[in-house]
Design a protein around this motif. Structure first.
Motif, mmCIF file in Angstrom:
data_model
loop_
_atom_site.group_PDB
_atom_site.id
_atom_site.type_symbol
_atom_site.label_atom_id
_atom_site.label_comp_id
_atom_site.label_asym_id
_atom_site.label_seq_id
_atom_site.Cartn_x
_atom_site.Cartn_y
_atom_site.Cartn_z
ATOM 1 N N ILE A 6 1.234 -0.906 -0.095
ATOM 2 C CA ILE A 6 -0.037 0.179 -0.168
ATOM 3 C C ILE A 6 1.017 1.289 0.157
ATOM 4 N N ALA A 7 2.220 1.486 1.356
ATOM 5 C CA ALA A 7 2.777 2.371 0.543
ATOM 6 C C ALA A 7 3.328 2.805 -0.259
ATOM 7 N N THR A 8 3.914 1.860 -1.329
ATOM 8 C CA THR A 8 4.639 1.341 -2.368
ATOM 9 C C THR A 8 3.702 2.737 -3.668
ATOM 10 N N LEU A 9 2.304 1.572 -3.606
ATOM 11 C CA LEU A 9 0.840 2.316 -4.093
ATOM 12 C C LEU A 9 1.064 4.425 -4.058
ATOM 13 N N LEU A 10 1.088 3.743 -2.801
ATOM 14 C CA LEU A 10 0.758 5.679 -2.488
ATOM 15 C C LEU A 10 1.658 6.810 -2.902
ATOM 16 N N ASP A 11 2.881 6.162 -2.934
ATOM 17 C CA ASP A 11 4.368 7.101 -3.477
ATOM 18 C C ASP A 11 4.122 6.982 -4.712
ATOM 19 N N THR A 12 3.302 5.966 -5.880
ATOM 20 C CA THR A 12 3.162 6.449 -6.990
ATOM 21 C C THR A 12 2.422 6.788 -7.364
ATOM 22 N N ALA A 13 1.097 6.541 -6.394
ATOM 23 C CA ALA A 13 0.360 7.862 -6.484
ATOM 24 C C ALA A 13 0.401 9.473 -6.370
ATOM 25 N N ALA A 14 1.491 9.680 -5.764
ATOM 26 C CA ALA A 14 2.029 11.321 -4.975
ATOM 27 C C ALA A 14 2.410 11.836 -6.127
ATOM 28 N N HIS A 15 3.817 10.251 -6.781
ATOM 29 C CA HIS A 15 4.499 11.637 -7.653
ATOM 30 C C HIS A 15 3.496 11.257 -9.138
ATOM 31 N N SER A 16 3.582 10.888 -9.278
ATOM 32 C CA SER A 16 2.346 11.125 -10.941
ATOM 33 C C SER A 16 1.436 12.232 -10.308
ATOM 34 N N LEU A 17 0.399 12.525 -9.320
ATOM 35 C CA LEU A 17 -0.037 14.037 -8.729
ATOM 36 C C LEU A 17 0.930 14.723 -8.680
#
Length: 268
Positions: free
Chosen positions: A43-54
């Motif tokens: 989940i943490a990795t996915l959230l970092d991915t979302a944050a980077h994209s945003l």
């Protein structure tokens, strides 16, 4: 074109919750097994991915106006996957739609309370009600807070409450039905049916923590049936932080937590 302020706020929330997930995964106490730890780290990795994209995706425009209420595919997909993992691993203490905290700055959406445990006894009903009430206060504060440090603190507190709610059913007071574990239910004071939550709060201030009132035309199923017959809740008993719908039959006193929650939401 740089990311919009809405997208940056969402990215900050995503990274804050990712830190919560990693901290919980590395703490030896909270998460009971390696599967839960792995889920939190994913989940943490996915959230970092979302944050980077945003943070990096260039916002779209319409007739020269920057669109602020959309999210790119990569961020959306990462958040959807994170929600799916949370729903599959309820013991990690992340509610199944926790990424609503992240999307709120972009879409203006509300954040749902976690699904009710459908409590059947007074101790658990009161405990869950208190947690829900505290979460609602935090959600209201997060919606209006602009200071990022305070937003992070509020999010951390919210996820502590989600953690407590996820493991509420494991507490000793819930697992046993000894008389010593049953909360005393004060005598209820009869009041006119309140039309709003504020009216209900004023009644509590005037008459104490337990009041009772008829539901008038709002006959709600109490979710207890005998031989296929569903009883109808026609009376509400309300405590601070929790509401309990009851049938005419006292044996069903605590059976309608779901109906009570629906009524509370309708009054809100």
């Amino acid at each position: 074109m740089p990311a919009t302020p809405n997208a940056l706020d969402a990215a900050y929330r995503a990274r804050t919750i990712a830190t919560v997930a990693r901290t919980r995964a590395t703490n030896p106490a909270p998460v009971p097994n390696t599967e839960g730890r792995a889920a939190l780290l994913e989940i943490a990795t996915l959230l970092d991915t979302a944050a980077h994209s945003l943070e990096t995706e260039e916002p779209g425009t319409w007739d020269g106006i920057v669109i602020t209420n959309t999210m790119d595919w990569d961020a959306s997909q990462a958040l959807r996957t994170a929600d799916e993992i949370a729903a599959t691993h309820p013991t990690i203490g992340f509610p199944p739609r926790f990424t609503q905290y992240v999307t709120a700055p972009v879409f203006g959406n509300n954040v749902d309370l976690p699904p009710s445990l459908l409590p059947s006894g007074p101790v658990l009903i009161v405990q869950e009600g208190e947690l829900f009430a505290r979460l609602l206060v935090l959600h209201a504060a997060i919606n209006v807070m602009t200071d990022k440090g305070m937003v992070a603190l509020l999010l951390e507190n919210a996820f502590r409450l989600h953690w407590k709610h996820a493991h509420l059913a494991e507490s000793e007071t819930v697992l046993t039905d000894r008389p010593a574990n049953r909360a005393a239910v004060p005598a209820a004071v009869e009041i006119p049916t309140p039309g709003t939550p504020m009216a209900l709060r004023r009644a509590h201030d005037a008459y104490g923590q337990t009041v009772t009132f008829g539901l008038k035309d709002r006959h709600l199923p109490c979710h207890v049936s005998i031989q296929g017959v569903t009883h109808t809740a026609v009376r509400m008993v309300s405590h601070r932080g929790a509401t309990i719908a009851t049938c005419n039959d006292d044996s069903h006193r605590n059976a309608a937590a779901v109906a009570a929650r629906e009524l509370y939401d309708s009054l809100s």
